[in-house]
Design a protein around this motif. Sequence first.
Motif, PDB file in Angstrom:
ATOM      1  N   GLU A 224      84.704   8.829 -63.715  1.00 38.97           N
ATOM      2  CA  GLU A 224      85.044   7.481 -63.259  1.00 38.97           C
ATOM      3  C   GLU A 224      84.215   6.434 -64.003  1.00 38.97           C
ATOM      4  OE1 GLU A 224      85.694   5.281 -58.934  1.00 38.97           O
ATOM      5  OE2 GLU A 224      84.139   6.816 -59.136  1.00 38.97           O
ATOM      6  N   ARG A 225      82.934   6.726 -64.231  1.00 35.71           N
ATOM      7  CA  ARG A 225      82.100   5.784 -64.985  1.00 35.71           C
ATOM      8  C   ARG A 225      82.537   5.720 -66.445  1.00 35.71           C
ATOM      9  NH1 ARG A 225      78.057   8.064 -61.494  1.00 35.71           N
ATOM     10  NH2 ARG A 225      77.489   9.652 -63.046  1.00 35.71           N
ATOM     11  N   SER A 226      82.958   6.860 -66.995  1.00 31.69           N
ATOM     12  CA  SER A 226      83.368   6.896 -68.402  1.00 31.69           C
ATOM     13  C   SER A 226      84.714   6.216 -68.623  1.00 31.69           C
ATOM     14  CB  SER A 226      83.461   8.352 -68.881  1.00 31.69           C
ATOM     15  OG  SER A 226      82.216   8.999 -68.795  1.00 31.69           O
ATOM     16  N   SER A 227      85.608   6.338 -67.658  1.00 31.04           N
ATOM     17  CA  SER A 227      86.961   5.789 -67.794  1.00 31.04           C
ATOM     18  C   SER A 227      87.400   5.223 -66.453  1.00 31.04           C
ATOM     19  CB  SER A 227      87.927   6.885 -68.276  1.00 31.04           C
ATOM     20  OG  SER A 227      89.221   6.376 -68.463  1.00 31.04           O
ATOM     21  N   PRO A 228      86.857   4.066 -66.062  1.00 31.73           N
ATOM     22  CA  PRO A 228      87.150   3.510 -64.729  1.00 31.73           C
ATOM     23  C   PRO A 228      88.644   3.283 -64.532  1.00 31.73           C
ATOM     24  CG  PRO A 228      85.353   2.314 -65.801  1.00 31.73           C
ATOM     25  CD  PRO A 228      85.960   3.190 -66.841  1.00 31.73           C
ATOM     26  N   TRP A 229      89.127   3.680 -63.376  1.00 28.24           N
ATOM     27  CA  TRP A 229      90.557   3.528 -63.105  1.00 28.24           C
ATOM     28  C   TRP A 229      90.862   2.430 -62.098  1.00 28.24           C
ATOM     29  CZ3 TRP A 229      88.203   8.453 -62.074  1.00 28.24           C
ATOM     30  CH2 TRP A 229      87.800   8.643 -60.746  1.00 28.24           C
ATOM     31  N   ILE A 230      89.872   1.894 -61.437  1.00 27.38           N
ATOM     32  CA  ILE A 230      90.176   0.954 -60.360  1.00 27.38           C
ATOM     33  C   ILE A 230      90.870  -0.289 -60.894  1.00 27.38           C
ATOM     34  CG2 ILE A 230      87.928  -0.208 -60.386  1.00 27.38           C
ATOM     35  CD1 ILE A 230      88.186  -0.188 -57.240  1.00 27.38           C
TER      36      ILE A 230
ATOM     37  N   ARG B   5      83.049   7.519 -54.781  1.00 28.52           N
ATOM     38  CA  ARG B   5      81.930   7.344 -53.842  1.00 28.52           C
ATOM     39  C   ARG B   5      82.417   7.176 -52.409  1.00 28.52           C
ATOM     40  NH1 ARG B   5      78.969   1.503 -53.966  1.00 28.52           N
ATOM     41  NH2 ARG B   5      80.758   0.209 -53.371  1.00 28.52           N
TER      42      ARG B   5
ATOM     43  N   ALA C 200      82.636  11.481 -60.514  1.00 25.70           N
ATOM     44  CA  ALA C 200      81.959  10.189 -60.627  1.00 25.70           C
ATOM     45  C   ALA C 200      81.573   9.904 -62.073  1.00 25.70           C
ATOM     46  CB  ALA C 200      80.731  10.159 -59.723  1.00 25.70           C
TER      47      ALA C 200
ATOM     48  N   ARG D 132      90.136   5.073 -53.126  1.00 23.16           N
ATOM     49  CA  ARG D 132      90.208   4.337 -54.381  1.00 23.16           C
ATOM     50  C   ARG D 132      89.068   4.741 -55.313  1.00 23.16           C
ATOM     51  NH1 ARG D 132      90.497  -1.209 -52.574  1.00 23.16           N
ATOM     52  NH2 ARG D 132      92.459  -0.420 -51.754  1.00 23.16           N
ATOM     53  N   THR D 133      87.945   5.188 -54.773  1.00 21.00           N
ATOM     54  CA  THR D 133      86.799   5.548 -55.598  1.00 21.00           C
ATOM     55  C   THR D 133      86.211   6.882 -55.139  1.00 21.00           C
ATOM     56  OG1 THR D 133      85.241   4.348 -54.172  1.00 21.00           O
ATOM     57  CG2 THR D 133      86.180   3.136 -56.039  1.00 21.00           C
TER      58      THR D 133
ATOM     59  N   ASP E 146      86.197  -1.356 -52.845  1.00 20.17           N
ATOM     60  CA  ASP E 146      86.351  -0.074 -52.157  1.00 20.17           C
ATOM     61  C   ASP E 146      85.754  -0.165 -50.759  1.00 20.17           C
ATOM     62  OD1 ASP E 146      83.594   0.137 -52.554  1.00 20.17           O
ATOM     63  OD2 ASP E 146      83.691   1.997 -53.714  1.00 20.17           O
TER      64      ASP E 146
END
Length: 480
Positions: free
Chosen positions: A464-470, A220, A461, A217-218, A10
């Motif tokens: 995103e930590r629970s189910s990262p999509w990157i 953060r 966020a 993309r993220t 990112d």
Amino acid sequence: MRPADYSRLDGLALASLLRKGETSAFELMTIAVQLARERAMPLNALCYQRFEEALEMARTAQLVGPFGGLPFLLKDSGLASRRLSSSMGSRMFRDTRFSFDSTLVERFEAAGFISFARTTVPELCMAPTTEAVANGGPTLNPWDPARSPGGSSGGSAVAVALGVVPIAHGSDGGGSIRIPASCCGVFGLKPSRGLLPMGPARGEGWGGLATDGVITRTVRDTAAVLDAIAGADPGAPYAAPRMPESFLAGLDKPFDRPLRVAKWVSTWNDIPLDADCLAAVESAERLLIRNGHQVVEISPPDIDFDGFANALIDVIAANAVVSIETAAVGRPSEQWRGLLEPAILGAYHYGKTLRATDYISAIACFQQISREMERYMQGFDLLLTPTLTQLPVTLGTLSMNDDFRSFRLKGARYTMFLAIINASGQPAANVPLYWNQQGIPVGIQLVGRFGDEDTILRASAELERSSPWIGLYARLRVGG
């Protein structure tokens, strides 16, 4: 650095490598230009490319700001930049040049971004798809080229989804950041009214509905960009909402209590919801509950949706008249009418019939919705909805060849949960948590109380930590 490594990172990660001397702005721009040619241009996502100029700028770039030297893209929305011309997706406005930089462009540059092209939009940014005749054809969805990537920030979402850049400029007057973010499986936040500058030449857009922002993309990266660019500019007609000391620093702070989240899965006018859109909301609800929050299903507020849709049509048409007549000064009508797509020419003709009372009534409608939503959010920290009512539409489904009113009403059904939030001025984000069995991204929308981007970003966020999509973007990578 290999293009594949660049695309996995990112903006903040790339900026860290720049500061450590492990890469250079020139190396990153070289990769970005390569990927732009290989990935974005075949999907018709870019216009007004300034590749060679940007490479020279990157070669001598000073690493200023939090993103010093990072490749960046500006939406072709008419945001003033002395370096990049604009067409706003219209043959009538082709090659519009600017003698000044907008305040937001100045802030992007102060943050360290180097813009190397514009991203494609529909004509005058007035569609939830990106299929402008001025761009030589539609912009394609990277997950399914038979579908639209959404609009009006369609090219920006495509570029981010393809890893061409980690961060791109977008704007949102009725869902234009959140729609393409949903269609392309990326994160997109519409900030609260007044949080970002619109000056010095403009005070507001579309009666206060429009705002700029970024697609990333993220989570953060969005938080860090807001830290760099947020705040009203001198003379702004709206005061900037109160901000935390740092949106980015707040992302890792745990909530001191469970959030109370309202969930909408019913619609105005019984507009049908696609099963995949409902599944996306249910998936997000499970994650929120797993993270300790409470989700309560309730009905949307009693808003006259048809009345709102018509008010939005009036305001858009009035703005179309102003834009078109400004560009038409000194030009016979036969020289420019044929340059507009049918729906936009229809907007112009309809806008010419509007009375002052029509416009004032439309603004009053928006303001009433703002008050209604403020009352509605009492007792809730967030609102969870589908981003769209159906999967990304196939190309040509929402066509500028239709008459203006029909075109806009079709779009209103598709984006039912979005423009209401532009009227209220609240912040809202598309969060890319769900892909259906065919591999098509299906976004969910998180809406916060006015001025509370912080809660949306922190909750996003967590998700995103629970189910990262990157990692899901890997299937888009070609070459490198």
